[in-house]
Design a protein around this motif. Sequence first.
Motif, mmCIF file in Angstrom:
data_model
loop_
_atom_site.group_PDB
_atom_site.id
_atom_site.type_symbol
_atom_site.label_atom_id
_atom_site.label_comp_id
_atom_site.label_asym_id
_atom_site.label_seq_id
_atom_site.Cartn_x
_atom_site.Cartn_y
_atom_site.Cartn_z
ATOM 1 N N GLY A 31 4.447 -6.613 8.992
ATOM 2 C CA GLY A 31 5.455 -6.584 7.938
ATOM 3 C C GLY A 31 5.026 -5.791 6.736
ATOM 4 N N ALA A 32 3.702 -5.560 6.611
ATOM 5 C CA ALA A 32 3.204 -4.815 5.456
ATOM 6 C C ALA A 32 2.858 -3.377 5.802
ATOM 7 C CB ALA A 32 1.968 -5.514 4.881
ATOM 8 N N ILE A 33 2.809 -3.074 7.112
ATOM 9 C CA ILE A 33 2.489 -1.708 7.530
ATOM 10 C C ILE A 33 3.472 -1.270 8.608
ATOM 11 C CG2 ILE A 33 0.027 -1.873 6.984
ATOM 12 C CD1 ILE A 33 -0.448 -2.337 9.993
ATOM 13 N N GLU A 34 3.555 0.046 8.790
ATOM 14 C CA GLU A 34 4.412 0.608 9.843
ATOM 15 C C GLU A 34 3.772 0.355 11.201
ATOM 16 O OE1 GLU A 34 7.516 1.706 10.888
ATOM 17 O OE2 GLU A 34 7.465 3.612 9.791
ATOM 18 N N ASN A 35 4.554 -0.149 12.133
ATOM 19 C CA ASN A 35 4.097 -0.325 13.514
ATOM 20 C C ASN A 35 4.296 1.003 14.244
ATOM 21 O OD1 ASN A 35 4.192 -0.879 16.388
ATOM 22 N ND2 ASN A 35 4.263 -3.051 15.860
#
Length: 460
Positions: A222-226
């Motif tokens: 949720g805090a970084i791009e997957n």
Amino acid sequence: MQKVLNYLKQNQPRFRAELCAFLRFPSVSAQTKHKDDMLACAEWLAQHCRLIGLAAKVCPTAGHPIVLAKTPVAKGAGKKRPHYLVYGHYDVQPPEPLELWKSPPFEPRIEGRSLFARGSTDNKGQIFAHLKALEAYLKTGTPLPCDLTFVIEGEEEVGGKNLVEFLKKRRKELHCDAVVVSDTGMPDKKHPALTYALRGIIAFEIILHGPSRDLHSGIFGGAIENPAIALSRLLAQMHDKNGRVAIPHFYDDVAPLSAYERNQFKRLPYKDSALQKLLGVKKLFGERGFTATEQRSARPTFEINGLTSGYQGEGSKTIVPSWARAKITCRLVPNQRPAHINKIVCAYIKKICPPTVRLELAAGHGAEAYYVSPTGAHAQAALRALRGAFKREPVLLREGGSIPIVNEFKKVLGADTLLLGLGLPEDNAHSPNEKFDLDNFENGQRMSALLWQELEKTSC
């Protein structure tokens, strides 16, 4: 000419026996354990060419040898005679998985009008049909209206890299009016075919790099791009809702299909319902405005060949993967240049790639599309030969796949290629229980015999 056709008809039992002897060689170019078998097969083939009446030799390369065979020099020939090159290959695909064969792959078996063996249709049976046609001329004393050279290689199934160098070294010797290749197919026995176009290809990989390592999805999700999600969004922008490739300028150089071509396609014995059943899909899908036949043979594509990211093992592993990768190929049509298409595709991917991941593009192989005018003199001569041999009205095909060597024939020798395939869709090329239809073997011999007469008319 009737003596030639009679000779072919009378000698079919012997021809089948000789083809079986050819097929017994396990000439698998991809497997080093068959290196001696490859050489033995080439030597047998060269000797067989000599028995027919050709001047033949086995030419070493950095890999497997090439068999070069030529017709005798015509006596008293005043003017320069037309010269045609016939190409084929004696190497075959690996036969594995062996347990799926109903009989051993290198022990030829005839059942009805089918000859089962590895290499029977790809390509030993098809090239052998041309050799038998030539034998009929030489053994009956019937004058050939042209000079012929056979180039039969042993590395087609592994890329044929040494053949290009062979062509370049012998450019003057092999210069010809056209090349004849029987290594493709026809829709069915009622529709002999000339393949006049092949799609080209570019291949590459898209890799999106995210975090420096796989991360706990509960702590960091949720805090970084997957990267897997980013790649999915990126790939989803490659087509519009009508099945058209959405990359700007992708279609700029695509020549429209002529009315003649589209009418020819209507004659093909293909039905969308049968294709849907064969492929096991709920519904066909493709570029709107084109038939399924046109979509898979005459239109360019952008295809995802492989897609991977993250954990693939048993059970679950709650991570945000550090990378995602897609393997891509674009099939190209005549006039599309591989280097140019690669450039605009990569530019588009770079433009839409999100700044939250690092993009890596890895280039792969490429080949130009091929096209010879179906209304040209050589193509029309080939169609007449097909019509005379099969007693059926031939059809014109565009092949969706690629055969890079035909472009090399054009670049190195300056010659167009006539693709006159004798294989059937059910012949299992590259698969267990490969077979060759014996009616096509016989009709292919007649086609080859008639072809040289028909091509001679184009040089008048």
